[in-house]
Design a protein around this motif. Structure first.
Motif, PDB file in Angstrom:
ATOM      1  N   ASP A   1       0.831  -1.195   0.000  1.00  0.00           N
ATOM      2  CA  ASP A   1       0.000   0.000   0.000  1.00  0.00           C
ATOM      3  C   ASP A   1       0.872   1.253   0.000  1.00  0.00           C
ATOM      4  OD1 ASP A   1      -2.513  -1.268   0.025  1.00  0.00           O
ATOM      5  OD2 ASP A   1      -2.331  -1.664   2.172  1.00  0.00           O
TER       6      ASP A   1
ATOM      7  N   LEU B   1       2.339   8.772  -2.757  1.00  0.00           N
ATOM      8  CA  LEU B   1       1.557   9.199  -3.912  1.00  0.00           C
ATOM      9  C   LEU B   1       1.832  10.653  -4.280  1.00  0.00           C
ATOM     10  CD1 LEU B   1      -1.818   7.396  -3.149  1.00  0.00           C
ATOM     11  CD2 LEU B   1      -0.124   6.802  -4.879  1.00  0.00           C
TER      12      LEU B   1
ATOM     13  N   ARG C   1      -4.672  -0.397  -9.657  1.00  0.00           N
ATOM     14  CA  ARG C   1      -5.619   0.520  -9.021  1.00  0.00           C
ATOM     15  C   ARG C   1      -6.679  -0.283  -8.277  1.00  0.00           C
ATOM     16  NH1 ARG C   1      -5.260   5.866 -10.164  1.00  0.00           N
ATOM     17  NH2 ARG C   1      -4.100   6.524 -12.037  1.00  0.00           N
TER      18      ARG C   1
ATOM     19  N   SER D   1     -12.282   2.414  -5.897  1.00  0.00           N
ATOM     20  CA  SER D   1     -11.783   3.761  -5.598  1.00  0.00           C
ATOM     21  C   SER D   1     -10.817   4.287  -6.656  1.00  0.00           C
ATOM     22  CB  SER D   1     -11.092   3.765  -4.227  1.00  0.00           C
ATOM     23  OG  SER D   1      -9.870   3.052  -4.287  1.00  0.00           O
TER      24      SER D   1
ATOM     25  N   ARG E   1      -7.570   4.078  -6.282  1.00  0.00           N
ATOM     26  CA  ARG E   1      -6.316   4.443  -5.612  1.00  0.00           C
ATOM     27  C   ARG E   1      -5.199   3.492  -6.054  1.00  0.00           C
ATOM     28  NH1 ARG E   1      -5.071   6.836  -0.347  1.00  0.00           N
ATOM     29  NH2 ARG E   1      -2.932   6.257   0.228  1.00  0.00           N
TER      30      ARG E   1
ATOM     31  N   TYR F   1      -1.843   1.204  -5.965  1.00  0.00           N
ATOM     32  CA  TYR F   1      -1.070   0.408  -5.021  1.00  0.00           C
ATOM     33  C   TYR F   1      -0.098  -0.442  -5.835  1.00  0.00           C
ATOM     34  CZ  TYR F   1      -3.971  -3.641  -6.282  1.00  0.00           C
ATOM     35  OH  TYR F   1      -4.603  -4.655  -6.971  1.00  0.00           O
TER      36      TYR F   1
ATOM     37  N   GLU G   1      -4.595  12.398   1.147  1.00  0.00           N
ATOM     38  CA  GLU G   1      -5.612  11.474   1.630  1.00  0.00           C
ATOM     39  C   GLU G   1      -7.022  12.051   1.542  1.00  0.00           C
ATOM     40  OE1 GLU G   1      -5.197   8.473   2.090  1.00  0.00           O
ATOM     41  OE2 GLU G   1      -3.024   8.301   2.289  1.00  0.00           O
TER      42      GLU G   1
ATOM     43  N   ASN H   1      -8.360  10.530  -1.289  1.00  0.00           N
ATOM     44  CA  ASN H   1      -8.019   9.105  -1.350  1.00  0.00           C
ATOM     45  C   ASN H   1      -6.915   8.812  -2.355  1.00  0.00           C
ATOM     46  OD1 ASN H   1      -8.199   6.427  -0.510  1.00  0.00           O
ATOM     47  ND2 ASN H   1      -9.761   5.906  -2.030  1.00  0.00           N
ATOM     48  N   GLY H   2      -5.953   9.730  -2.442  1.00  0.00           N
ATOM     49  CA  GLY H   2      -4.788   9.490  -3.286  1.00  0.00           C
ATOM     50  C   GLY H   2      -5.015   9.689  -4.765  1.00  0.00           C
ATOM     51  N   LEU H   3      -6.128  10.308  -5.160  1.00  0.00           N
ATOM     52  CA  LEU H   3      -6.440  10.446  -6.586  1.00  0.00           C
ATOM     53  C   LEU H   3      -6.052  11.806  -7.155  1.00  0.00           C
ATOM     54  CD1 LEU H   3      -9.928   8.675  -6.709  1.00  0.00           C
ATOM     55  CD2 LEU H   3      -7.657   7.717  -7.103  1.00  0.00           C
TER      56      LEU H   3
END
Length: 391
Positions: A32, A38, A84, A88, A90, A92, A318, A321-323
């Motif tokens: 993660d 990120l 991804r 979400s 996000r 990883y 965050e 959510n890391g996008l």
């Protein structure tokens, strides 16, 4: 397999292969990525280590590969690929043992001739580099290029996705490879930096800049051409000369806020991650007209100078959510202190590098300055807009 890309005449005959862990990592292992990881995803680190013919004597690409399997057992996350999360989106790392990409090439110069060349872009020829994407699941996170010089010397070039960790992690990674080659066993498995659990602070980080969404091609679009060049300076000259010189050149737009990155005093060599201290420092006075000692104390002052923004950067990433995409290097004029990164601890056959060089790919328009350790005198790598190279 010979790479189809076109190469500069000095480095040629590139051959590519992949090396992964000697043992299967597992079918469902993931790594993660933290918010700080990120925030660094559009940055890449490049490292070059030059060794004399005495250190390279008797080495072949095959006997250099053998300890890599053991090395990759410990650093299995570097052999994974980006995925991804659903739904979400996000990112990883799927630790699927796809491997790091190893490249072998030949240079028609001697080591001395290479070091004496004045073309700053020549270092890129020793580092095989590809950005992540647009097909995330097929993009290696690490490239290792071995280049053989005409004199028998050797270059080890690393291209490293910064989301894996900072320059101190790269140095630990390379140094551990040297230990593996010496002992054919790793020096203990690294762990990953713990995820921050802080709440969202009210202040916004000055050291991070949100950029337009890049999708699955992880590269920034600069507003001007960036150049990399290097020269030798003392730490005092660095503080007094560079910041002030840039301020003079940008007349009317002098940088009042700079970002300073340095090693966390609590850094553990067995931790892989983005753990470096990231401080924003603001000059509440004219940089051009200031007393030089003020600039020196701001940049080279104690660890309490400025505010450490790691938790704020983490929280900002965050929130979405890391996008959301950010850059750190070059969002402000950025100084990165690598003097204590252990760049000369890597060894081949008991020999240390003649020269070690680090740079950053994906620097924003405000530019970055890397302060590197010896060999004496201490040098600096500067990444600036091309039209500012005249200073």
């Amino acid at each position: 397999m010979v790479s189809p890309q076109q190469h500069h005449d000095h480095v040629y005959d590139l051959k590519l292969l992949s090396v992964g862990p000697g043992h299967v990592t597992g079918s469902d292992v993931v790594h993660d990525l933290t918010g700080l990881d990120l925030a660094m995803k559009l940055h890449y680190l490049k490292a070059v280590y030059l060794f004399s013919s005495h250190a390279a004597e008797g080495l072949t690409i095959m006997n250099m590969k053998e300890p890599m399997f053991c090395w990759c057992n410990d650093y299995f996350m570097t052999c994974g690929r980006i995925k991804r999360s659903e739904p979400s989106g996000r990112p990883y790392i799927k630790c699927n043992d796809c491997g790091i990409r190893v490249v072998e090439g030949v240079c028609d110069k001697t080591l001395d001739e290479w070091i004496e060349m004045e073309d700053g872009s020549r270092w890129n020829l020793l580092v095989y580099h590809r950005v992540i994407g647009p097909e995330l699941s097929f993009s290696p996170l690490v490239y290792l290029q071995v280049t053989w010089f005409k004199c028998g010397g050797i270059s080890l070039g690393i291209s490293w996705a910064h989301l894996l960790g900072d320059a101190f992690s790269v140095s630990d990674f390379v140094n551990n490879w040297g230990r593996c080659m010496a002992t054919l066993k790793a020096n203990g498995s690294p762990t990953v930096a713990p995820r921050s659990q802080t709440t969202v602070p009210k202040p916004q980080p000055l050291s991070a800049k949100q950029v337009n969404h890049v999708g699955d091609l992880w590269v920034i679009a600069n507003n001007c051409k960036m150049e990399t060049f290097s020269f030798n300076l003392t730490t005092q000259h660095l503080s007094n000369l560079i910041w002030r010189s840039i301020a003079k050149f940008r007349e009317g737009f002098e940088p009042q806020v700079v970002t300073v990155c340095r090693k966390d005093p609590n850094h553990d060599n067995n931790i892989l991650g983005n753990t470096q201290v990231i401080r924003s420092i603001k000059a509440d006075f004219s940089v051009v007209e200031s007393d030089l000692n003020k600039l020196a104390s701001l940049i080279a002052g104690d660890q309490n100078q400025g505010r450490d923004e790691r938790n704020m950067i983490e929280a900002s990433v965050e929130k979405d959510n890391g996008l959301t995409d950010y850059i750190i290097y070059g969002s402000n004029l950025t100084f990165v202190n690598l003097v204590n990164a252990g760049l000369y601890e890597m060894e081949l056959k008991g020999k240390k590098p003649r020269f070690a060089y680090y740079s950053i790919q994906g620097v924003g328009d405000e530019g970055a300055v890397l302060v590197l350790p010896g060999p004496p005198p201490q040098g600096s790598t500067v990444i600036m807009a091309a039209d500012e190279a005249i200073w």
